[in-house]
Scaffold this active site. Structure first.
Site, PDB file in Angstrom:
ATOM      1  N   CYS A   1       2.877  -3.393 -24.415  1.00 14.53           N
ATOM      2  CA  CYS A   1       2.135  -3.555 -25.667  1.00 14.53           C
ATOM      3  C   CYS A   1       0.655  -3.188 -25.523  1.00 14.53           C
ATOM      4  O   CYS A   1      -0.041  -3.039 -26.522  1.00 14.53           O
ATOM      5  CB  CYS A   1       2.282  -4.975 -26.184  1.00 14.53           C
TER       6      CYS A   1
ATOM      7  N   HIS B   1      -3.522  -6.095 -31.482  1.00 14.11           N
ATOM      8  CA  HIS B   1      -2.083  -5.981 -31.244  1.00 14.11           C
ATOM      9  C   HIS B   1      -1.409  -7.104 -32.026  1.00 14.11           C
ATOM     10  O   HIS B   1      -1.908  -8.238 -32.067  1.00 14.11           O
ATOM     11  CB  HIS B   1      -1.785  -6.112 -29.749  1.00 14.11           C
TER      12      HIS B   1
ATOM     13  N   ASN C   1       6.305  -7.353 -34.145  1.00 14.82           N
ATOM     14  CA  ASN C   1       5.582  -6.784 -33.004  1.00 14.82           C
ATOM     15  C   ASN C   1       6.217  -5.431 -32.659  1.00 14.82           C
ATOM     16  O   ASN C   1       7.340  -5.385 -32.158  1.00 14.82           O
ATOM     17  CB  ASN C   1       5.682  -7.768 -31.824  1.00 14.82           C
TER      18      ASN C   1
HETATM   19  N1  COA Z   1      14.438 -20.006 -33.902  1.00 15.88           N
HETATM   20  C1  COA Z   1      14.511 -21.330 -33.788  1.00 15.88           C
HETATM   21  N2  COA Z   1      14.149 -22.003 -32.693  1.00 15.88           N
HETATM   22  C2  COA Z   1      13.680 -21.285 -31.677  1.00 15.88           C
HETATM   23  C3  COA Z   1      13.576 -19.879 -31.717  1.00 15.88           C
HETATM   24  C4  COA Z   1      13.992 -19.253 -32.886  1.00 15.88           C
HETATM   25  N3  COA Z   1      13.914 -17.911 -33.032  1.00 15.88           N
HETATM   26  N4  COA Z   1      13.057 -19.459 -30.544  1.00 15.88           N
HETATM   27  C5  COA Z   1      12.855 -20.526 -29.783  1.00 15.88           C
HETATM   28  N5  COA Z   1      13.226 -21.638 -30.459  1.00 15.88           N
HETATM   29  C6  COA Z   1      13.174 -23.032 -30.012  1.00 15.88           C
HETATM   30  C7  COA Z   1      13.152 -23.167 -28.502  1.00 15.88           C
HETATM   31  O1  COA Z   1      14.463 -23.090 -27.994  1.00 15.88           O
HETATM   32  C8  COA Z   1      12.513 -24.511 -28.327  1.00 15.88           C
HETATM   33  O2  COA Z   1      13.484 -25.481 -28.551  1.00 15.88           O
HETATM   34  P1  COA Z   1      13.509 -26.841 -27.663  1.00 15.88           P
HETATM   35  O3  COA Z   1      12.187 -27.515 -27.963  1.00 15.88           O
HETATM   36  O4  COA Z   1      14.690 -27.564 -28.194  1.00 15.88           O
HETATM   37  O5  COA Z   1      13.630 -26.399 -26.257  1.00 15.88           O
HETATM   38  C9  COA Z   1      11.508 -24.593 -29.471  1.00 15.88           C
HETATM   39  O6  COA Z   1      11.926 -23.594 -30.429  1.00 15.88           O
HETATM   40  C10 COA Z   1      10.087 -24.332 -29.075  1.00 15.88           C
HETATM   41  O7  COA Z   1      10.048 -23.174 -28.250  1.00 15.88           O
HETATM   42  P2  COA Z   1       8.687 -22.617 -27.704  1.00 15.88           P
HETATM   43  O8  COA Z   1       8.986 -21.428 -26.857  1.00 15.88           O
HETATM   44  O9  COA Z   1       7.886 -23.734 -27.083  1.00 15.88           O
HETATM   45  O10 COA Z   1       7.949 -22.177 -29.057  1.00 15.88           O
HETATM   46  P3  COA Z   1       6.513 -21.617 -29.257  1.00 15.88           P
HETATM   47  O11 COA Z   1       5.770 -22.424 -30.215  1.00 15.88           O
HETATM   48  O12 COA Z   1       5.833 -21.283 -27.936  1.00 15.88           O
HETATM   49  O13 COA Z   1       6.803 -20.224 -29.980  1.00 15.88           O
HETATM   50  C11 COA Z   1       6.821 -17.869 -29.460  1.00 15.88           C
HETATM   51  C12 COA Z   1       7.543 -19.196 -29.293  1.00 15.88           C
HETATM   52  C13 COA Z   1       7.601 -16.826 -28.664  1.00 15.88           C
HETATM   53  C14 COA Z   1       6.834 -17.505 -30.931  1.00 15.88           C
HETATM   54  C15 COA Z   1       5.371 -18.001 -28.949  1.00 15.88           C
HETATM   55  O14 COA Z   1       5.341 -18.638 -27.690  1.00 15.88           O
HETATM   56  C16 COA Z   1       4.678 -16.661 -28.813  1.00 15.88           C
HETATM   57  O15 COA Z   1       4.522 -15.944 -29.762  1.00 15.88           O
HETATM   58  N6  COA Z   1       4.230 -16.361 -27.599  1.00 15.88           N
HETATM   59  C17 COA Z   1       3.556 -15.100 -27.346  1.00 15.88           C
HETATM   60  C18 COA Z   1       4.573 -14.024 -27.276  1.00 15.88           C
HETATM   61  C19 COA Z   1       3.970 -12.679 -27.234  1.00 15.88           C
HETATM   62  O16 COA Z   1       2.791 -12.520 -27.441  1.00 15.88           O
HETATM   63  N7  COA Z   1       4.839 -11.705 -26.996  1.00 15.88           N
HETATM   64  C20 COA Z   1       4.497 -10.334 -27.030  1.00 15.88           C
HETATM   65  C21 COA Z   1       3.569  -9.926 -25.995  1.00 15.88           C
HETATM   66  S1  COA Z   1       3.240  -8.256 -26.137  1.00 15.88           S
END
Ligand code: COA
Length: 321
Positions: free
Chosen positions: A114, A248, A278
């Site tokens: 990215c 980004h 994204n």
């Molecule tokens: N739908 C519903 N629930 C989901 C889910 C989805 N699509 N994806 C994950 N969950 C659940 C998880 O399983 C977890 O459940 P649990 O608490 O029972 O274990 C819960 O939601 C929380 O997960 P978590 O990973 O802590 O959520 P978060 O607030 O960190 O959000 C992202 C997840 C991926 C959206 C976030 O961390 C993010 O955007 N990170 C940066 C990613 C990024 O920048 N990527 C690209 C880089 S180029």
């Protein structure tokens, strides 16, 4: 003293749209969860016949038309993509052939994920400043839908397909004030796409993104904050000198934190995340093209472009548009 300047932009999005409600039927997720945690409402998905090359060509032709130049004027083609047409030749070489030109350097940057567009943009800027080329075609093009595990709700809801292109041209006035690139391989396991060439493994295993979202979120906020400080200090500017943030598009909460860091209202941030998700290395030129074409970004304004991704790799550019 020579500078490079953005003289044209173009983009392409596939016709097919996949909404969060469509995703509810594929994996155990909900529109509310995706919107709350990411800001994404929908994403575009490439048709079977579309590739990073076909989308790059459409974006490139629009950017060249916008710049008022022809393929024969191009002195360098760089395509940032993690989803290349082939391992080799590069997607850029294939595009060069489709544009009917030959001779100029053409290569892909497929390892910066990215952050790839910022790496490509910085390299093109150096060549133009040096005076060795007059026009560079810099593209980000991705079919992220083909490297996702569509049973993994933690990744498949985040990404989309598309291409964006920028023409950098030589100028006596700045232009691109500065670019800044970084990488830190100690975070290699936070976000990666394996390769079937590394060891025998199932294609599905190799060709799907693995990500520790939470960890990446925290890393992104820290590295981008430092990157903004570095970029402004290098130009002896203050955050109040920045008119636009062109980030980004990974997560709306990361973007909001970055806007806050710059004291910019969200109206001064180019956002495409809601409709596009994204799109990896395509997200910055896609956001830039949209905000320029709809008249929000105006000539003479100061833009801060930033990207981060697998590696970790990250980079920025400060630009007088
Ligand atoms: N739908 C519903 N629930 C989901 C889910 C989805 N699509 N994806 C994950 N969950 C659940 C998880 O399983 C977890 O459940 P649990 O608490 O029972 O274990 C819960 O939601 C929380 O997960 P978590 O990973 O802590 O959520 P978060 O607030 O960190 O959000 C992202 C997840 C991926 C959206 C976030 O961390 C993010 O955007 N990170 C940066 C990613 C990024 O920048 N990527 C690209 C880089 S180029």
């Amino acid at each position: 003293m020579k500078y490079s300047k953005i003289i044209g932009t173009g983009s392409y999005l596939p016709e097919k749209v996949l909404t969060n409600f469509d995703l509810e039927k594929i994996v155990d997720t909900s529109n509310d969860w995706i919107v709350d945690r990411t800001g994404i409402h929908q994403r575009h998905i490439a048709a079977e016949y579309e590739t990073s090359l076909s989308m790059a060509e459409k974006a490139a032709r629009r950017a060249m038309a916008d710049a008022g130049i022809t393929p024969a004027d191009i002195g360098m083609i760089i395509i940032a993509t993690t989803t290349p047409e082939k391992i080799f030749p590069s997607t850029a070489c294939l595009l060069q052939q489709q544009l009917g030109i030959g001779g100029c350097p053409a290569f892909d940057l497929n390892s910066s994920a990215c952050a790839g567009f910022m790496y490509a943009f910085s390299i093109a800027d150096q060549y133009i400043r040096h005076g060795s080329i007059k026009y560079a075609l810099v593209i980000g093009s991705e079919v992220m839908s083909r490297i996702l595990d569509w049973t993994d709700r933690t990744t498949c809801v985040l990404f989309g397909d598309g291409a964006g292109a920028v023409i950098l041209g030589q100028s006596n006035e700045p232009g691109v004030f500065s670019t800044h690139l970084h990488a830190d391989g100690t975070h290699k396991d936070v976000l990666y796409l394996d390769s079937i060439l590394r060891k025998p493994m199932a294609v599905e295993e190799a060709l799907s993104i693995k990500m520790s979202g939470n960890q990446l979120f925290k890393l992104a906020v820290n590295i981008l904050g430092d990157l903004f400080d570095e970029t402004l200090a290098a130009n002896s500017l203050n955050k109040s000198d920045v008119d636009w943030l062109v980030p980004h598009q990974a997560n709306i909460r990361i973007i909001q934190a970055m806007a806050k860091k710059l004291d910019l209202p969200m109206e001064r941030v180019a956002i495409t995340l809601e409709e596009q998700g994204n799109t990896s290395s395509a997200s910055i030129p896609l956001a830039l093209d949209k905000a320029i074409r709809d008249g929000r970004i105006k000539k003479g304004e100061t833009l801060l472009l930033e990207g981060f991704g697998g590696g970790l790799a990250w980079g920025s550019a400060l630009v007088n548009y």
